[in-house]
Scaffold this motif. Structure first.
Motif, PDB file in Angstrom:
ATOM      1  N   GLY A 147       1.043  -0.979  -0.023  1.00  0.00           N
ATOM      2  CA  GLY A 147      -0.093  -0.267  -0.080  1.00  0.00           C
ATOM      3  C   GLY A 147       1.023   1.520  -0.283  1.00  0.00           C
ATOM      4  N   TYR A 148       2.328   1.467   0.573  1.00  0.00           N
ATOM      5  CA  TYR A 148       3.562   2.082   0.273  1.00  0.00           C
ATOM      6  C   TYR A 148       3.277   2.438  -0.380  1.00  0.00           C
ATOM      7  CZ  TYR A 148       6.181   5.382   2.284  1.00  0.00           C
ATOM      8  OH  TYR A 148       6.925   6.567   3.055  1.00  0.00           O
ATOM      9  N   PHE A 149       4.011   1.904  -1.291  1.00  0.00           N
ATOM     10  CA  PHE A 149       4.835   1.663  -2.756  1.00  0.00           C
ATOM     11  C   PHE A 149       3.925   1.727  -3.977  1.00  0.00           C
ATOM     12  CE2 PHE A 149       8.091   0.624   0.440  1.00  0.00           C
ATOM     13  CZ  PHE A 149       8.803   1.398   1.033  1.00  0.00           C
ATOM     14  N   PRO A 150       4.509   2.088  -5.170  1.00  0.00           N
ATOM     15  CA  PRO A 150       5.373   3.694  -5.226  1.00  0.00           C
ATOM     16  C   PRO A 150       5.140   4.791  -4.734  1.00  0.00           C
ATOM     17  CG  PRO A 150       4.769   2.786  -7.182  1.00  0.00           C
ATOM     18  CD  PRO A 150       4.505   1.734  -6.411  1.00  0.00           C
ATOM     19  N   ARG A 151       5.828   5.772  -4.791  1.00  0.00           N
ATOM     20  CA  ARG A 151       5.266   6.844  -3.554  1.00  0.00           C
ATOM     21  C   ARG A 151       6.138   7.899  -5.175  1.00  0.00           C
ATOM     22  NH1 ARG A 151       3.659   6.047   0.823  1.00  0.00           N
ATOM     23  NH2 ARG A 151       3.093   8.862   1.445  1.00  0.00           N
ATOM     24  N   PRO A 152       5.088   7.804  -5.904  1.00  0.00           N
ATOM     25  CA  PRO A 152       6.083   9.171  -7.539  1.00  0.00           C
ATOM     26  C   PRO A 152       6.335  10.242  -7.163  1.00  0.00           C
ATOM     27  CG  PRO A 152       3.396   8.131  -7.757  1.00  0.00           C
ATOM     28  CD  PRO A 152       3.851   7.341  -6.377  1.00  0.00           C
ATOM     29  N   ALA A 153       7.723  11.270  -6.707  1.00  0.00           N
ATOM     30  CA  ALA A 153       7.490  12.306  -6.769  1.00  0.00           C
ATOM     31  C   ALA A 153       6.439  13.344  -6.959  1.00  0.00           C
ATOM     32  CB  ALA A 153       8.689  12.813  -7.046  1.00  0.00           C
ATOM     33  N   ALA A 154       5.972  13.626  -8.372  1.00  0.00           N
ATOM     34  CA  ALA A 154       4.193  14.411  -8.876  1.00  0.00           C
ATOM     35  C   ALA A 154       3.594  14.378  -7.850  1.00  0.00           C
ATOM     36  CB  ALA A 154       4.437  13.345 -10.159  1.00  0.00           C
ATOM     37  N   ILE A 155       3.105  13.630  -7.288  1.00  0.00           N
ATOM     38  CA  ILE A 155       1.987  13.146  -6.773  1.00  0.00           C
ATOM     39  C   ILE A 155       2.086  14.713  -4.931  1.00  0.00           C
ATOM     40  CG2 ILE A 155       0.384  12.214  -4.941  1.00  0.00           C
ATOM     41  CD1 ILE A 155       0.803   9.588  -6.487  1.00  0.00           C
ATOM     42  N   HIS A 156       3.453  14.058  -4.365  1.00  0.00           N
ATOM     43  CA  HIS A 156       3.961  14.929  -3.795  1.00  0.00           C
ATOM     44  C   HIS A 156       4.008  16.539  -3.605  1.00  0.00           C
ATOM     45  CE1 HIS A 156       5.337  15.938   0.406  1.00  0.00           C
ATOM     46  NE2 HIS A 156       7.005  16.611  -0.197  1.00  0.00           N
ATOM     47  N   GLU A 157       4.902  16.945  -4.887  1.00  0.00           N
ATOM     48  CA  GLU A 157       4.868  18.053  -5.398  1.00  0.00           C
ATOM     49  C   GLU A 157       3.167  18.550  -5.710  1.00  0.00           C
ATOM     50  OE1 GLU A 157       7.285  17.648  -9.026  1.00  0.00           O
ATOM     51  OE2 GLU A 157       8.751  17.044  -7.331  1.00  0.00           O
ATOM     52  N   ARG A 158       2.069  17.904  -6.420  1.00  0.00           N
ATOM     53  CA  ARG A 158       1.707  18.503  -7.014  1.00  0.00           C
ATOM     54  C   ARG A 158       0.382  18.847  -5.691  1.00  0.00           C
ATOM     55  NH1 ARG A 158      -3.452  15.946  -7.112  1.00  0.00           N
ATOM     56  NH2 ARG A 158      -2.603  13.739  -7.860  1.00  0.00           N
ATOM     57  N   PHE A 159       0.508  18.012  -4.357  1.00  0.00           N
ATOM     58  CA  PHE A 159      -0.186  18.820  -2.963  1.00  0.00           C
ATOM     59  C   PHE A 159       0.686  19.862  -2.005  1.00  0.00           C
ATOM     60  CE2 PHE A 159      -2.685  14.787  -4.054  1.00  0.00           C
ATOM     61  CZ  PHE A 159      -3.468  15.112  -4.266  1.00  0.00           C
ATOM     62  N   GLU A 160       2.123  19.732  -2.458  1.00  0.00           N
ATOM     63  CA  GLU A 160       2.795  20.718  -1.612  1.00  0.00           C
ATOM     64  C   GLU A 160       2.417  21.995  -2.797  1.00  0.00           C
ATOM     65  OE1 GLU A 160       5.612  21.154   0.393  1.00  0.00           O
ATOM     66  OE2 GLU A 160       4.284  19.216   0.941  1.00  0.00           O
ATOM     67  N   GLY A 161       1.990  22.192  -3.780  1.00  0.00           N
ATOM     68  CA  GLY A 161       1.629  23.674  -4.215  1.00  0.00           C
ATOM     69  C   GLY A 161       0.408  23.780  -4.203  1.00  0.00           C
TER      70      GLY A 161
END
Lengths: 643, 74
Positions: free
Chosen positions: A459-473
């Motif tokens: 359930g944890y992997f993989p964690r694409p950076a794109a999602i993180h960046e989108r939500f950081e924005g």
């Protein structure tokens, strides 16, 4: 201090006797405690071994499963005989024969056959008080004289006579075995020591008049079962709450030291959650085992078996199936362990195979959330009852089919002794419960832990950076300070859902989803069902994450309002609701019939000593669960129900 | 023994067969000469509870049928 055993400094003593003769109780008095359960190679039967030092000589005392003759008819008995015959690799120096005075004639016949083994015997005469109460006062001195064997009268509850027995076991010569005083004195039936019965109606007779009465008997039995359910569901609840709170505290504490990321998630959601998922079973298992042990020790359990035998036999089971099946309403794992009492192998396997169909307490949170979301309270109660009934009815049908096919034939036996009623011993209950909990944590607990970690990784992997960046924005765009607090929390939950949605677990769910499409499950419900594998407790939290709710707690009495609301209003990509009451019903039927619980499968593997039975149980239950869910969905739709 | 009546004492004459069940019955005290008494039966008339040698033994009717008994006049 005699014999060859002194040289070695160790003397092995086996406690031999019938089940319920008071062996375990005697062992506790002899050595002060029950030190460790021992597993003999090639069997899953557990014996308790304990050590005590007497004048520099170490006595190793083993409590064997009950035997009544030198011919085994169950696995337990075979093991006991193997130990007695020295076939397990360790030679026993002394057999301490625990003789139940209340069944003296039968015990003497057994003692007679044991004498032929040529081992030194020491007789521990128990339950002299019971014999007297039943109208058979026993003259121990005359009995010893007639037997020509060392004999000590012991009192299982108070421990009187145990010091003498311990000394005797340590000092009795093991190289010279006294000859029997002639077969005639001990031949079956000849028991000159036994006086004629004097009391017509003992306390046990009077109690039986009520407890085995055709009308009051079943009523009392029903009450006993209700008390058991109450213990498992109501009394265990606060303890479970404390374990969950404790898990939360530990997670918060440990999590505080770790940087945000994979390591923290692994420790908190994988390891700590896995340990918590195992521990959360402990209160129910402990209460259940303690209750069953008490009922057993009083002598009532044999009465329950007696009352239910005819009924259960109609379903291809045995009266003795009652204990394992009733336990399984709490948790199938102790239920499967309890199936050991079934002597007949076919009865035992049939009982094990259907035990997981009893709706265990871990299914409750799933029922509760879905019932609260889609049904008014009045209907919910009835449906809950019907879900329990469904498990029972299917179990009966499966047992009947099994006994007509794979487990056909064989005369199962009842042959049940109803012991005199007795007061249970607190220490014995405690010891039994402790061993059961330890056994659970060792077998099922470790499997649950590993499975939780695997599901975590999926359930944890993989964690694409794109999602993180989108939500950081998005988070940066939210208003700062108090004003944006709620919005940021929602974004965090959305991010967790976004991660989960593209995880391997979701990929698996989406791949498998077509299989569940006829049952009406969307991919989220499919993932929830898959996540149930380590423990069903995970269904509700997983659904919580999938529906972007952040942390959602599984509860057996108060469903999370946000989750019930989210389930009700969830929409698919086409804008139509993904769940309606019919699909919810299909999900509940699936959960009621499936055996997705690695702990249960591990217990079946252990108790049957093969992979066949766990695989079979998993296979048939999954097939039935799928068929049931599909039937609900398709028939419901055909009749025009549902959205 | 399956047709034994409450209140009458019976003596075991023989146990039929030479299988596990027969051996178990004997090991539980049902040997020739043993005196048995029917105490009661469970709901649906089966199993049946007997007293022998001062303890209580429950047998299914099919199990009790294996044991031949005669009435004891006392």
């Amino acid at each position: 201090m005699t014999g060859n055993a002194t040289a070695a400094g160790v003397r092995r003593v086996a406690l031999v006797g019938r089940a319920n003769a008071g062996k375990t109780s005697l062992l506790m008095h002899l050595t002060g405690s029950l030190q460790r359960p021992v597993n003999f190679p090639g069997s899953s039967v557990e014996c308790v071994e304990s050590r005590v030092v007497v004048d520099g000589l170490e006595l190793v005392v083993t409590d064997l499963p009950g035997i009544a003759s030198l011919q085994a008819t169950s696995r337990d008995e075979q093991l006991a005989l193997d130990v007695v015959h020295g076939r397990t690799g360790e030679h026993q120096d002394v057999l301490c024969v625990v003789v139940d005075a209340s069944r003296l004639p039968v015990e003497l016949a057994f003692l007679h056959s044991l004498r032929r083994l040529g081992l030194q015997l020491v007789v521990a005469l128990t339950k002299v008080d019971v014999a007297a109460a039943e109208g058979f006062p026993i003259d121990a001195a005359r009995l010893q004289q007639a037997l020509g064997l060392p004999l000590v009268v012991v009192h299982g509850v108070r421990g009187a006579g145990v010091d003498e027995l311990r000394r005797l076991l340590a000092t009795v010569p093991t190289d010279v075995v006294p000859a029997a005083p002639g077969d005639a004195a001990l031949a079956p039936g000849a028991a000159p020591i036994l006086p004629a019965r004097t009391v017509r109606s003992s306390r046990t007779d009077r109690l039986d008049r009520v407890l085995l009465h055709p009308f009051t008997g079943p009523v009392v039995l029903l009450l006993v079962v209700l008390v058991m359910f109450q213990l498992v569901f109501a009394v265990a609840e606060p303890f479970i709450g404390w374990i969950e709170d404790g898990q939360g505290l530990v997670s918060a504490f440990v999590g505080g030291f770790l940087p945000d990321g994979a390591v923290r998630s692994f420790v908190v959601d994988g390891v700590i959650n896995g340990v918590g998922s195992s521990l959360v079973f402990v209160p129910q298992i402990a209460l259940l085992i303690a209750f069953v042990t008490i009922v057993e020790a009083t002598g009532y359990m044999a009465r329950a078996v007696f009352l239910l035998d005819r009924l259960l036999r109609g379903f291809g089971l045995s009266g003795k199936s009652f204990v394992p099946l009733a336990s399984s309403f709490a948790c199938a794992i102790p239920g499967i362990l309890a199936s050991r009492i079934l002597g007949d192998e076919r009865d035992r396997l049939a009982t094990i195979a259907v035990a997981p169909l009893m709706s265990c307490s871990a299914r409750m949170p799933v029922y509760v959330v879905l019932l609260a979301a889609f049904f008014p309270p009045a209907q919910a109660g009835l449906l809950l009852f019907l879900l329990y009934l469904l498990g029972i009815v299917v179990a009966v049908l499966v047992a009947l089919v099994l006994r007509k096919t794979a487990l056909r034939g064989g005369d199962s036996m009842l042959l049940l002794e109803l012991p005199a009623y007795q007061r249970p011993r607190f220490r014995l209950v405690l010891a039994h419960t402790w061993f059961a909990v330890k056994g659970f944590l060792r077998t099922a607990g470790s499997v649950i832990l590993v499975a939780t970690m695997v599901v975590w990784a999926l359930g944890y992997f993989p964690r694409p950076a794109a999602i993180h960046e989108r939500f950081e924005g998005l988070r940066a765009a939210a208003p700062a300070g108090e004003a944006g607090l709620a919005q940021r929390a929602q974004l965090d939950a959305d991010e967790a859902a976004a991660y989960l949605e593209q995880s391997w677990l979701a990929g698996l769910g989406k791949t498998v989803q077509p299989v569940f499409a006829p049952a009406g499950f969307d991919w989220r419900m499919t993932v929830g069902v898959l996540a149930a594998f380590p423990a069903r407790e995970l269904v509700v939290p997983t659904l919580g994450t999938l529906y972007s709710l952040g942390e959602v707690e599984a509860s057996a009495d108060e469903p999370d309002v946000r989750l019930t609301e989210a389930l009700r209003t969830a929409k698919g990509p086409d804008g139509r609701p993904t769940l309606d009451w019919l699909t919810a019903l299909a999900v509940m039927v699936f959960v009621a019939l499936c055996s997705q619980c690695v702990g249960t499968l591990a217990a079946i593997r252990r108790e049957t000593n093969s992979w066949r039975w766990p695989l079979f149980t998993f296979g048939y239950m999954t097939a039935l669960a799928w068929l049931g869910a599909v039937a609900v969905q398709q028939i419901g739709r055909a009749l025009g129900y549902g959205a | 023994m399956s047709t034994a009546v409450v209140g009458v004492r019976y003596a075991v004459v023989a146990v039929a067969g030479d299988d596990d069940l027969a051996r178990r019955l004997t090991a539980h005290g049902l040997w020739p000469g043993a005196v048995v008494e029917r105490l009661r039966h469970a709901p649906f008339g089966d199993p049946v509870l007997f007293r022998l040698h001062g303890f209580r033994l429950a047998l299914r009717r099919t199990e009790a049928e294996r044991v031949t008994v005669v009435e004891v006049v006392s």
